[in-house]
Design an enzyme around this catalytic site. Structure first.
Site, PDB file in Angstrom:
ATOM      1  N   ASP A   1       0.884  -1.146  -0.011  1.00 27.35           N
ATOM      2  CA  ASP A   1      -0.124   0.019   0.085  1.00 27.35           C
ATOM      3  C   ASP A   1       0.717   1.524  -0.058  1.00 27.35           C
ATOM      4  OD1 ASP A   1      -2.904   1.008   0.638  1.00 27.35           O
ATOM      5  OD2 ASP A   1      -1.515   2.231   1.985  1.00 27.35           O
TER       6      ASP A   1
ATOM      7  N   ASP B   1      -3.613   2.448  -5.632  1.00 25.77           N
ATOM      8  CA  ASP B   1      -2.370   2.434  -4.443  1.00 25.77           C
ATOM      9  C   ASP B   1      -2.017   0.996  -3.820  1.00 25.77           C
ATOM     10  OD1 ASP B   1      -3.889   2.856  -2.526  1.00 25.77           O
ATOM     11  OD2 ASP B   1      -2.279   3.890  -1.501  1.00 25.77           O
ATOM     12  N   GLU B   2      -2.887   0.043  -4.249  1.00 26.64           N
ATOM     13  CA  GLU B   2      -2.831  -1.251  -3.439  1.00 26.64           C
ATOM     14  C   GLU B   2      -2.944  -2.379  -4.203  1.00 26.64           C
ATOM     15  OE1 GLU B   2      -5.919  -0.338  -0.322  1.00 26.64           O
ATOM     16  OE2 GLU B   2      -5.844  -2.523   0.226  1.00 26.64           O
TER      17      GLU B   2
HETATM   18  N1  DCP Z   1      -8.659   8.496  -1.214  1.00 20.49           N
HETATM   19  C1  DCP Z   1      -9.687   9.436  -1.373  1.00 20.49           C
HETATM   20  N2  DCP Z   1     -10.761   9.335  -0.408  1.00 20.49           N
HETATM   21  C2  DCP Z   1     -10.705   8.690   0.514  1.00 20.49           C
HETATM   22  C3  DCP Z   1      -9.722   7.708   0.691  1.00 20.49           C
HETATM   23  C4  DCP Z   1      -8.942   7.612   0.008  1.00 20.49           C
HETATM   24  O1  DCP Z   1      -9.721  10.344  -2.328  1.00 20.49           O
HETATM   25  N3  DCP Z   1     -11.957   8.806   1.342  1.00 20.49           N
HETATM   26  C5  DCP Z   1      -7.613   8.356  -2.081  1.00 20.49           C
HETATM   27  C6  DCP Z   1      -6.378   9.352  -1.699  1.00 20.49           C
HETATM   28  C7  DCP Z   1      -5.430   8.469  -1.071  1.00 20.49           C
HETATM   29  C8  DCP Z   1      -5.494   7.290  -1.964  1.00 20.49           C
HETATM   30  O2  DCP Z   1      -7.074   7.147  -2.341  1.00 20.49           O
HETATM   31  O3  DCP Z   1      -4.119   8.807  -1.394  1.00 20.49           O
HETATM   32  C9  DCP Z   1      -5.402   5.825  -0.968  1.00 20.49           C
HETATM   33  O4  DCP Z   1      -5.919   5.740   0.011  1.00 20.49           O
HETATM   34  P1  DCP Z   1      -5.545   5.123   1.386  1.00 20.49           P
HETATM   35  O5  DCP Z   1      -6.556   4.591   2.171  1.00 20.49           O
HETATM   36  O6  DCP Z   1      -4.597   4.132   0.935  1.00 20.49           O
HETATM   37  O7  DCP Z   1      -4.753   6.264   2.079  1.00 20.49           O
HETATM   38  P2  DCP Z   1      -3.437   7.147   1.875  1.00 20.49           P
HETATM   39  O8  DCP Z   1      -2.534   6.290   0.823  1.00 20.49           O
HETATM   40  O9  DCP Z   1      -3.613   8.433   1.421  1.00 20.49           O
HETATM   41  O10 DCP Z   1      -2.719   7.024   3.332  1.00 20.49           O
HETATM   42  P3  DCP Z   1      -2.024   5.557   3.961  1.00 20.49           P
HETATM   43  O11 DCP Z   1      -0.581   6.362   4.094  1.00 20.49           O
HETATM   44  O12 DCP Z   1      -2.629   5.736   5.256  1.00 20.49           O
HETATM   45  O13 DCP Z   1      -2.141   4.645   3.040  1.00 20.49           O
HETATM   46 CA    CA Z   2      -2.257   4.066   0.988  1.00 23.39          CA
HETATM   47 CA    CA Z   3      -4.933   2.008   0.011  1.00 15.30          CA
END
Ligand code: DCP
Ligand code: CA
Ligand code: CA
Length: 350
Positions: free
Chosen positions: A6, A104-105
């Site tokens: 991730d 991203d995963e």
């Molecule tokens: N995303 C979004 N709205 C949300 C959740 C996520 O637009 N409610 C988008 C933005 C994030 C991406 O999806 O960058 C990936 O979500 P993640 O839940 O993996 O969170 P992040 O990568 O931002 O943070 P982490 O470091 O906790 O994985």
């Molecule tokens: Ca993420």
């Molecule tokens: Ca993710």
């Protein structure tokens, strides 16, 4: 064995990479806060902004209230998709057996790649290094005996984490975690389970006190899975991606047209865009298909196959234009829609 990867604070990290002055200061990606009056939500934010309590899905006005001095950026989805594609190209080099969960995963099936946890850790470490070398981005990796354990492990040392949970340690590893770490347990399920046990803030080990029957009574079929999950078991399979078979694009004219210049220039542009998309697959193509819809909605497709070749725009345009001209010569009517598609060669083995 399963590896879960991730990306860390994905959208925000990409923005930091593109513009280093966003590093080290609170950065929020999402809707325009309009000095606190903005509507819409936070997509994500970097870890500096998280210190202010800002998180994904939060109203952007609340984020602004918590940290007005943060940098606020709009969502540049095109950029993140491009970066995501690059990351999946890197994952593919490690293994073709993976499941894409989101931009991203991913889960990677390590069976056949790693015989023990030491080898698995090596693969995780190399993959992180490769992504950082090529994309200058960090990610977190978790390795476990099933998808659930791998996913919970990848959360453990975020950001830039690498956590291996050996089969014998899995039960202990998840015991003290919140039940919200189990995929599929959201606020509603959490509440229902809280009522059964008469307390809140449930840990995974707490749920082991509930019988299978009671879980099924309250949660239906999902209860059976949760009964297993809290015991470290997860039989969900890695949903392997199927290789892209073809890539194409079509366009409908604003007005039906017979203008040869307009038709050809549009077709050239389509060929170029299809070539651009096809190139990212890094595989040869063997067929070009042209589609043309006339004003009466009659739609015709013509295709030509050849010895597998690189999908250059010259090749795609040349093969496609020949088909199109032949088709138009036969059925001359105002054109409503044009499409071009390329089919990849399936016989390629790396
Ligand atoms: N995303 C979004 N709205 C949300 C959740 C996520 O637009 N409610 C988008 C933005 C994030 C991406 O999806 O960058 C990936 O979500 P993640 O839940 O993996 O969170 P992040 O990568 O931002 O943070 P982490 O470091 O906790 O994985
Ligand atoms: Ca993420
Ligand atoms: Ca993710």
């Amino acid at each position: 064995m399963v590896l879960h990867l991730d990306m860390d604070y994905f959208f925000a990290q990409v923005e930091e990479r593109e513009n280093p002055r966003f590093k080290g200061v609170p950065l929020v990606v999402g809707a325009d806060p309009k000095k606190g009056k903005g509507r819409g939500v936070v997509s994500t934010c970097n870890y500096e902004a998280r210190k202010f309590g800002i998180h994904s899905g939060m109203a952007i006005s609340k984020a602004y209230e918590a940290c007005p001095e943060a940098i606020y950026l709009p969502v540049n989805m095109e950029l993140y998709s491009r970066v995501s594609e690059n990351i999946f190209r890197i994952i593919e080099k490690v293994s073709e057996k993976y499941e894409k969960v989101s931009l991203d995963e991913a889960y990677i099936d390590l069976s056949g790649l790693a015989e023990n946890y030491k080898q698995a850790e090596r693969i995780g470490c190399d993959l992180k290094k490769l992504i950082f070398k090529k994309e200058k981005l960090t990610c977190s990796v978790g390795i476990g005996e099933n998808k659930m354990i791998a996913k919970i492990a990848s959360e453990e040392d975020k950001p830039d984490g690498l956590k291996v949970v050996k089969a014998g340690d899995a039960l202990k590893f998840i015991s003290q975690k919140s039940i919200r770490e189990i995929p599929g347990i959201g606020p509603k399920t959490e509440k229902k389970l809280g009522i059964i046990l008469g307390k809140s803030g449930l840990k995974i080990k707490d749920l082991r006190a509930i019988s299978k029957k009671q879980l099924v009574d309250v949660l239906g079929k999902r209860g059976e899975e949760i009964y297993k999950n809290v015991r470290g078991e997860d039989d969900s399979e890695i949903d392997l991606k199927t290789k892209t078979k073809s890539i194409g694009k079509e366009i409908t004219f604003d007005q039906d047209t017979l203008d040869p210049e307009k038709i050809i220039s549009t077709f050239k542009n389509l060929s170029q865009r299809v070539a651009g998309m096809a190139k990212t697959e890094e595989r040869p193509i063997k067929t070009v298909v042209v589609t043309c819809r006339f004003e009466n909605f009659n739609t015709y497709s013509r295709q030509v196959s050849f010895k597998p070749r690189k999908p250059t725009k010259g090749l795609i345009y040349k093969k496609g234009a020949k088909l199109l001209l032949k088709l138009l010569a036969k059925k001359l009517k105002p054109v409503r829609l044009l499409g071009i598609r390329v089919i990849f060669d399936e016989s390629d083995k790396e």
